[in-house]
Motif scaffolding. Structure first.
Motif, PDB file in Angstrom:
ATOM      1  N   ALA A  53      11.847  -8.281   7.358  1.00  0.00           N
ATOM      2  CA  ALA A  53      10.496  -8.499   6.858  1.00  0.00           C
ATOM      3  C   ALA A  53      10.271  -7.664   5.606  1.00  0.00           C
ATOM      4  N   ALA A  54       9.695  -8.277   4.576  1.00  0.00           N
ATOM      5  CA  ALA A  54       9.538  -7.603   3.294  1.00  0.00           C
ATOM      6  C   ALA A  54       8.718  -6.321   3.416  1.00  0.00           C
ATOM      7  N   ALA A  55       7.660  -6.355   4.224  1.00  0.00           N
ATOM      8  CA  ALA A  55       6.829  -5.154   4.369  1.00  0.00           C
ATOM      9  C   ALA A  55       7.636  -3.999   4.933  1.00  0.00           C
ATOM     10  N   ASP A  56       8.459  -4.263   5.949  1.00  0.00           N
ATOM     11  CA  ASP A  56       9.267  -3.205   6.550  1.00  0.00           C
ATOM     12  C   ASP A  56      10.296  -2.663   5.558  1.00  0.00           C
ATOM     13  N   ALA A  57      10.921  -3.563   4.784  1.00  0.00           N
ATOM     14  CA  ALA A  57      11.923  -3.127   3.808  1.00  0.00           C
ATOM     15  C   ALA A  57      11.295  -2.284   2.705  1.00  0.00           C
ATOM     16  N   LEU A  58      10.112  -2.679   2.242  1.00  0.00           N
ATOM     17  CA  LEU A  58       9.441  -1.929   1.179  1.00  0.00           C
ATOM     18  C   LEU A  58       8.996  -0.552   1.658  1.00  0.00           C
ATOM     19  N   VAL A  59       8.425  -0.502   2.863  1.00  0.00           N
ATOM     20  CA  VAL A  59       7.987   0.789   3.411  1.00  0.00           C
ATOM     21  C   VAL A  59       9.176   1.719   3.578  1.00  0.00           C
ATOM     22  N   ARG A  60      10.267   1.204   4.113  1.00  0.00           N
ATOM     23  CA  ARG A  60      11.457   2.045   4.298  1.00  0.00           C
ATOM     24  C   ARG A  60      11.944   2.609   2.970  1.00  0.00           C
ATOM     25  N   ALA A  61      12.054   1.761   1.961  1.00  0.00           N
ATOM     26  CA  ALA A  61      12.527   2.228   0.661  1.00  0.00           C
ATOM     27  C   ALA A  61      11.579   3.268   0.074  1.00  0.00           C
ATOM     28  N   ALA A  62      10.275   3.063   0.246  1.00  0.00           N
ATOM     29  CA  ALA A  62       9.305   4.023  -0.273  1.00  0.00           C
ATOM     30  C   ALA A  62       9.443   5.371   0.413  1.00  0.00           C
ATOM     31  N   VAL A  63       9.556   5.365   1.739  1.00  0.00           N
ATOM     32  CA  VAL A  63       9.699   6.624   2.486  1.00  0.00           C
ATOM     33  C   VAL A  63      10.981   7.339   2.066  1.00  0.00           C
ATOM     34  N   LEU A  64      12.070   6.591   1.923  1.00  0.00           N
ATOM     35  CA  LEU A  64      13.340   7.202   1.551  1.00  0.00           C
ATOM     36  C   LEU A  64      13.320   7.735   0.117  1.00  0.00           C
ATOM     37  N   CYS A  65      12.398   7.224  -0.694  1.00  0.00           N
ATOM     38  CA  CYS A  65      12.239   7.733  -2.066  1.00  0.00           C
ATOM     39  C   CYS A  65      11.189   8.837  -2.150  1.00  0.00           C
ATOM     40  N   GLY A  66      10.605   9.221  -1.004  1.00  0.00           N
ATOM     41  CA  GLY A  66       9.600  10.272  -0.993  1.00  0.00           C
ATOM     42  C   GLY A  66       8.240   9.830  -1.479  1.00  0.00           C
ATOM     43  N   ALA A  67       7.955   8.528  -1.443  1.00  0.00           N
ATOM     44  CA  ALA A  67       6.664   8.010  -1.902  1.00  0.00           C
ATOM     45  C   ALA A  67       5.657   7.971  -0.764  1.00  0.00           C
ATOM     46  N   ARG A  68       4.367   8.048  -1.121  1.00  0.00           N
ATOM     47  CA  ARG A  68       3.307   7.823  -0.147  1.00  0.00           C
ATOM     48  C   ARG A  68       3.198   6.330   0.143  1.00  0.00           C
ATOM     49  N   VAL A  69       2.657   5.991   1.310  1.00  0.00           N
ATOM     50  CA  VAL A  69       2.502   4.587   1.691  1.00  0.00           C
ATOM     51  C   VAL A  69       1.082   4.352   2.164  1.00  0.00           C
ATOM     52  N   PHE A  70       0.446   3.298   1.633  1.00  0.00           N
ATOM     53  CA  PHE A  70      -0.878   2.877   2.074  1.00  0.00           C
ATOM     54  C   PHE A  70      -0.793   1.422   2.516  1.00  0.00           C
ATOM     55  N   VAL A  71      -1.167   1.159   3.759  1.00  0.00           N
ATOM     56  CA  VAL A  71      -1.216  -0.211   4.276  1.00  0.00           C
ATOM     57  C   VAL A  71      -2.682  -0.619   4.298  1.00  0.00           C
ATOM     58  N   VAL A  72      -3.042  -1.638   3.521  1.00  0.00           N
ATOM     59  CA  VAL A  72      -4.445  -1.993   3.328  1.00  0.00           C
ATOM     60  C   VAL A  72      -4.670  -3.458   3.691  1.00  0.00           C
ATOM     61  N   ASP A  73      -5.937  -3.867   3.683  1.00  0.00           N
ATOM     62  CA  ASP A  73      -6.298  -5.258   3.922  1.00  0.00           C
ATOM     63  C   ASP A  73      -6.229  -6.039   2.622  1.00  0.00           C
ATOM     64  N   ALA A  74      -6.098  -7.363   2.745  1.00  0.00           N
ATOM     65  CA  ALA A  74      -5.892  -8.216   1.574  1.00  0.00           C
ATOM     66  C   ALA A  74      -7.014  -8.087   0.559  1.00  0.00           C
ATOM     67  N   GLU A  75      -8.256  -7.987   1.033  1.00  0.00           N
ATOM     68  CA  GLU A  75      -9.385  -7.957   0.111  1.00  0.00           C
ATOM     69  C   GLU A  75      -9.471  -6.661  -0.690  1.00  0.00           C
ATOM     70  N   GLN A  76      -8.698  -5.651  -0.320  1.00  0.00           N
ATOM     71  CA  GLN A  76      -8.721  -4.395  -1.058  1.00  0.00           C
ATOM     72  C   GLN A  76      -7.821  -4.429  -2.292  1.00  0.00           C
ATOM     73  N   LEU A  77      -6.893  -5.377  -2.330  1.00  0.00           N
ATOM     74  CA  LEU A  77      -5.969  -5.490  -3.451  1.00  0.00           C
ATOM     75  C   LEU A  77      -6.486  -6.508  -4.456  1.00  0.00           C
ATOM     76  N   PRO A  78      -5.995  -6.443  -5.701  1.00  0.00           N
ATOM     77  CA  PRO A  78      -6.380  -7.462  -6.684  1.00  0.00           C
ATOM     78  C   PRO A  78      -6.020  -8.860  -6.191  1.00  0.00           C
ATOM     79  N   GLU A  79      -6.736  -9.840  -6.704  1.00  0.00           N
ATOM     80  CA  GLU A  79      -6.515 -11.230  -6.269  1.00  0.00           C
ATOM     81  C   GLU A  79      -5.065 -11.650  -6.483  1.00  0.00           C
TER      82      GLU A  79
END
Length: 390
Positions: free
Chosen positions: A334-360
């Motif tokens: 799943a793309a979300a799981d792969a992206l989160v893993r890569a971010a954590v392994l790169c030492g990045a913060r992660v925010f999981v938000v609802d669709a309406e919080q992001l740009p269209e």
């Protein structure tokens, strides 16, 4: 069982063996408050087995789910088990933040955990009286305190005398000095906890004069993260509801501010040339591969139909085999799981938000540590194309 916080999730993600993940609403039935229903446990076992989980994993997860959560409903449990060994087990108070997850595969499904708590901050709660107090150090991932101490100070002159006469002022002065000394000892312990544990919130409740004396003696670093509850929780018959409500409010506020700041920066920087932000799956994957990402912001439901390659080594994620840069592959996940893993392994913060919080039309974005666009490298430089959708 290892005591995993966000700083240690990278260790979890680096392991190669397949893993079982469970995210289950364990709010207790009023008619059977002690145990999870046999029907629910059987459904959990069956679903995990059908996903390929070994019996050792399903047994370990079922055993945890049978245990009372220890907090009031609604409440969920998040569990990660590998080869029968429990690697993560957290009680997550509050309404479930997504559908039930029961799966088995190369990556743990960490999205529900990160929605409940984007990071594992530490905080201190102090309940004080004129004779001392109780200090507790917490981490957001644990219901029970990491550390606690009950401190009793000098009680010889703890009560002020109101009998009048020449000695009355002396007794009152002695009592005030005793209170101040007792709170000073508490302040020293609190200051050390804040300093050594990078505490981000200090909540103080208790006797009004004791609170005042304590706050006056706290170090600037402790006062900078201070919230005072104006109620005395020390008497045995006192309610802790005000204290608990204030702790919850303050923790939510800290995390909400960070999320709002990240979202505002994403919107601002993705709309200007040279901004330190990228949006869209392709652009974010490219930034992750370069180690540029400071914060990953995503909507998991918006990425539900997409998959990416999870890699065994840097750059950790790729859109296609030819982009793996020689790293082995764990397969498409799943793309979300792969992206989160890569971010954590790169030492990045992660925010999981609802669709309406992001740009269209955007399901994922990233704030960057640096920008490598034409404005920095000169007119001949090329900036990776920004993919708006996805």
């Amino acid at each position: 069982m290892a005591d995993f916080g966000n700083d240690a999730l990278s260790d979890l993600y680096r392991r190669r063996d397949d893993v079982s993940t469970a995210y289950v609403d364990v709010s207790q039935d009023a008619s059977d408050a002690r145990r999870t229903s046999p029907t629910r446990l059987r459904a959990v076992r069956d679903t995990l087995s059908q996903a390929g989980a070994p019996t050792a994993d399903t047994d370990a997860i079922a055993e945890i789910l049978e245990q009372p959560p220890g907090v009031a409903s609604p409440v969920s449990r998040f569990i990660v088990v590998r080869s029968g060994e429990v690697e993560v087990s957290e009680v997550l108070p509050g309404q479930p933040m997504g559908e039930r997850i029961l799966n088995y595969g190369p990556l743990p499904a960490m999205i529900p955990l990160l929605k409940h708590r984007p990071r594992d901050l530490r905080y201190v709660v102090a309940e004080v009286g004129r004779d001392g107090g109780e200090i507790r150090l917490y981490r957001l991932s644990r219901v029970q305190p990491l550390w606690r101490r009950d401190m009793t100070g000098d009680t010889q002159f703890i009560t002020k005398v109101h009998a009048g006469g020449w000695s009355n002022k002396g007794f009152q002065r002695d009592a005030e000095e005793t209170w101040k000394r007792n709170e000073g000892e508490l302040a020293e312990v609190i200051d050390r906890l804040v300093r050594e544990n990078r505490v981000e919130l200090l909540v103080v409740a208790g006797d009004v004069r004791a609170r005042q004396l304590l706050v006056d003696q706290l170090a600037p670093a402790s006062r900078a993260v201070l919230a005072v509850v104006h109620t005395n929780t020390r008497p045995e018959d006192a309610s802790n509801s005000a204290l608990e409500a204030e702790v919850k409010k303050q923790l939510i506020a800290i995390l909400a501010r960070e999320e709002d700041d990240a979202l505002n920066q994403l919107v601002a920087d993705s709309n200007r040339e040279g901004g330190r932000a990228e949006v869209g799956v392709g652009a974010v994957v490219h930034a992750l591969q370069q180690g540029q990402v400071e914060a990953l912001i995503l909507c998991a439901t918006g990425l539900a139909e997409k998959t990416l390659l999870a890699l065994t080594a840097e750059p950790w994620v790729a859109t296609a085999p030819e982009d793996a840069l020689g790293a082995g592959s764990l397969g498409r996940v799943a793309a979300a799981d792969a992206l989160v893993r890569a971010a954590v392994l790169c030492g990045a913060r992660v925010f999981v938000v609802d669709a309406e919080q992001l740009p269209e039309r955007v399901s994922v974005g990233a704030l960057l540590r640096w920008q490598t666009g034409p404005d920095l490298l000169g007119p001949a430089a090329t900036r990776p194309a920004t993919v708006i959708s996805g």
